[in-house]
Design a protein around this motif. Sequence first.
Motif, PDB file in Angstrom:
ATOM      1  N   TYR A   7       0.864  -1.179   0.000  1.00  0.00           N
ATOM      2  CA  TYR A   7       0.000   0.000   0.000  1.00  0.00           C
ATOM      3  C   TYR A   7       0.906   1.237   0.000  1.00  0.00           C
ATOM      4  CZ  TYR A   7      -3.658   3.200   1.606  1.00  0.00           C
ATOM      5  OH  TYR A   7      -4.544   4.246   1.729  1.00  0.00           O
TER       6      TYR A   7
ATOM      7  N   PHE B 208       1.163   4.170   1.376  1.00  0.00           N
ATOM      8  CA  PHE B 208       1.702   4.822   2.570  1.00  0.00           C
ATOM      9  C   PHE B 208       2.579   3.886   3.401  1.00  0.00           C
ATOM     10  CE2 PHE B 208      -1.967   7.416   1.344  1.00  0.00           C
ATOM     11  CZ  PHE B 208      -1.297   8.606   1.128  1.00  0.00           C
TER      12      PHE B 208
ATOM     13  N   ILE C 207       1.859  11.156   4.671  1.00  0.00           N
ATOM     14  CA  ILE C 207       0.480  10.696   4.923  1.00  0.00           C
ATOM     15  C   ILE C 207      -0.341  11.818   5.549  1.00  0.00           C
ATOM     16  CG2 ILE C 207       0.986   9.673   7.203  1.00  0.00           C
ATOM     17  CD1 ILE C 207      -1.009   7.383   6.290  1.00  0.00           C
TER      18      ILE C 207
ATOM     19  N   ASP D  55      -2.054  12.582   8.032  1.00  0.00           N
ATOM     20  CA  ASP D  55      -2.453  12.240   9.403  1.00  0.00           C
ATOM     21  C   ASP D  55      -2.384  13.486  10.278  1.00  0.00           C
ATOM     22  OD1 ASP D  55      -3.202  10.859  11.603  1.00  0.00           O
ATOM     23  OD2 ASP D  55      -1.394   9.633  11.775  1.00  0.00           O
TER      24      ASP D  55
ATOM     25  N   LYS E  60     -12.369   4.744   5.266  1.00  0.00           N
ATOM     26  CA  LYS E  60     -11.600   3.757   4.504  1.00  0.00           C
ATOM     27  C   LYS E  60     -12.273   2.384   4.546  1.00  0.00           C
ATOM     28  CE  LYS E  60      -6.765   2.310   4.157  1.00  0.00           C
ATOM     29  NZ  LYS E  60      -5.487   2.423   4.868  1.00  0.00           N
TER      30      LYS E  60
ATOM     31  N   TYR F  61     -13.019  15.394   3.418  1.00  0.00           N
ATOM     32  CA  TYR F  61     -12.310  16.677   3.644  1.00  0.00           C
ATOM     33  C   TYR F  61     -13.259  17.873   3.609  1.00  0.00           C
ATOM     34  CZ  TYR F  61      -8.337  13.642   3.091  1.00  0.00           C
ATOM     35  OH  TYR F  61      -7.434  12.623   3.271  1.00  0.00           O
TER      36      TYR F  61
ATOM     37  N   TYR G 122      -4.386  19.610   1.440  1.00  0.00           N
ATOM     38  CA  TYR G 122      -3.376  19.112   0.510  1.00  0.00           C
ATOM     39  C   TYR G 122      -2.974  20.162  -0.522  1.00  0.00           C
ATOM     40  CZ  TYR G 122      -4.615  14.534   2.380  1.00  0.00           C
ATOM     41  OH  TYR G 122      -4.845  13.476   3.214  1.00  0.00           O
TER      42      TYR G 122
ATOM     43  N   ARG H 215       2.379  15.408  -3.664  1.00  0.00           N
ATOM     44  CA  ARG H 215       1.402  15.891  -2.671  1.00  0.00           C
ATOM     45  C   ARG H 215       2.081  16.217  -1.353  1.00  0.00           C
ATOM     46  NH1 ARG H 215      -3.066  12.288   0.373  1.00  0.00           N
ATOM     47  NH2 ARG H 215      -1.280  12.143   1.784  1.00  0.00           N
TER      48      ARG H 215
HETATM   49  C1  MLT Z   1      -3.875  10.073   2.950  1.00  0.00           C
HETATM   50  O1  MLT Z   1      -2.769  10.456   3.304  1.00  0.00           O
HETATM   51  O2  MLT Z   1      -4.230  10.008   1.774  1.00  0.00           O
HETATM   52  C2  MLT Z   1      -4.837   9.674   3.994  1.00  0.00           C
HETATM   53  O3  MLT Z   1      -4.414  10.017   5.243  1.00  0.00           O
HETATM   54  C3  MLT Z   1      -5.008   8.239   3.975  1.00  0.00           C
HETATM   55  C4  MLT Z   1      -6.308   7.892   4.601  1.00  0.00           C
HETATM   56  O4  MLT Z   1      -7.104   8.772   4.932  1.00  0.00           O
HETATM   57  O5  MLT Z   1      -6.525   6.699   4.714  1.00  0.00           O
END
Ligand code: MLT
Length: 394
Positions: free
Chosen positions: A16, A18, A42, A44, A110, A210, A333, A374
């Motif tokens: 995955y 991340f 990530i 977070d 998720k 978001y 982002y 990103r």
């Molecule tokens: C991301 O960085 O895209 C998200 O934190 C991942 C997620 O929300 O699962």
Amino acid sequence: MEIKLNNHFLDVKETYLFSDIAKRVKKFQEENPDREIIRMGIGDVTLPLPASVTSAMENAVKEMASKETFHGYPPEYGYDFLRDAIAAHYKEIGAPAITSNVIYVSDGAKSDLGNLPDILGDNPVIIPDPVYPVYVDSNLMNGRKVSFVAGNKENDFLPLPPADTNIEPSVIYICSPNNPTGAVYSYEGLTAWVNFAIKTGSLIIFDAAYEAFITEDKPHTIYEIPGADTCAIEISSFSKFAGFTGVRCGWTVVPDGLEAGGIKLSKFWARRQATKFNGVSYVTQKGAAASLSGQGLEDCKANIAYYKRNAAALAEVFTQKGIYFTGGVNSPYIWLKCPDNMGGWEFFDSILNRFGIVGTPGEGFGENGAGYFRLTAFGSYENTLKACEFFKTL
Ligand code: MLT
């Protein structure tokens, strides 16, 4: 063993996105133990939960310690107090028709995104590219056929539906504000998708994780768009809004008007959740409800404002440098074009080695992410300003 496996798992990348980045950063840290790392990879959160939210959780823990107020299994679709609070939130953001009975509380967006293919048949799947990898992976793992609509500089990473409406009814994923690009659909853009879905007999899965970052006049929920309650499921989360990435709580809206072949989709989703999911803890749901009203809401909004200030600082640097980017206004982002025509992974290595900054290469979000990058605004203001100084030297 001679059992058969679900070999569709061979259709997705071995790791995955991340997890892959975390491994690379760990290696860098081991090789450079004295280097400071600025984490913008990530998405977070880093601010602690507001005291208004944790005190609601503490009270709930105390209730669990007393025979009179102890709670066992939670109701499978969420406690009424939380479903009502989420419904009140929909009223606030312009979708009063979303009532508590169509809201299904879960442990996060998720999981619901990954679980929804359970109730859907083998439909073609349409996904914008670049996009959050969970949509693609969870469909490939179920053997679904995925096609992409291209997000790019020409459409500011907000692709519109295909002109040809003579297609098989499909499942369409839309994320707005978008992960990874931070771009947000206008009312017109989202209306185009809703009309396309209605005309083609398709279902939209709308990811609104978001939403709390929107400050301009853009749709906060797909249900602001007429007709969406007949063609769209919406998924949202307390992760980014209330800082619940480590606590886990989200929800899915399955309106009553969603029907296929005379069967309500809510019937299948309710059945799926009742069978495979045992609900979200009382303590968590009390914290989530506290984040949606009074002081809790104010405190969560203040945290969002903190992250948005980070995003604005980053956006200012890239504007000054004339580097193309999207996001950073209604989103945590920033999605930028890598300087000097570098690929995303090349830029990843370059800024990790030069500045100790971790970001996410656009390639991880699909083919159209190649050459993009990103950054998240979820770090501390101090670290964001440090990163800005480094980016000024690019
Ligand atoms: C991301 O960085 O895209 C998200 O934190 C991942 C997620 O929300 O699962």
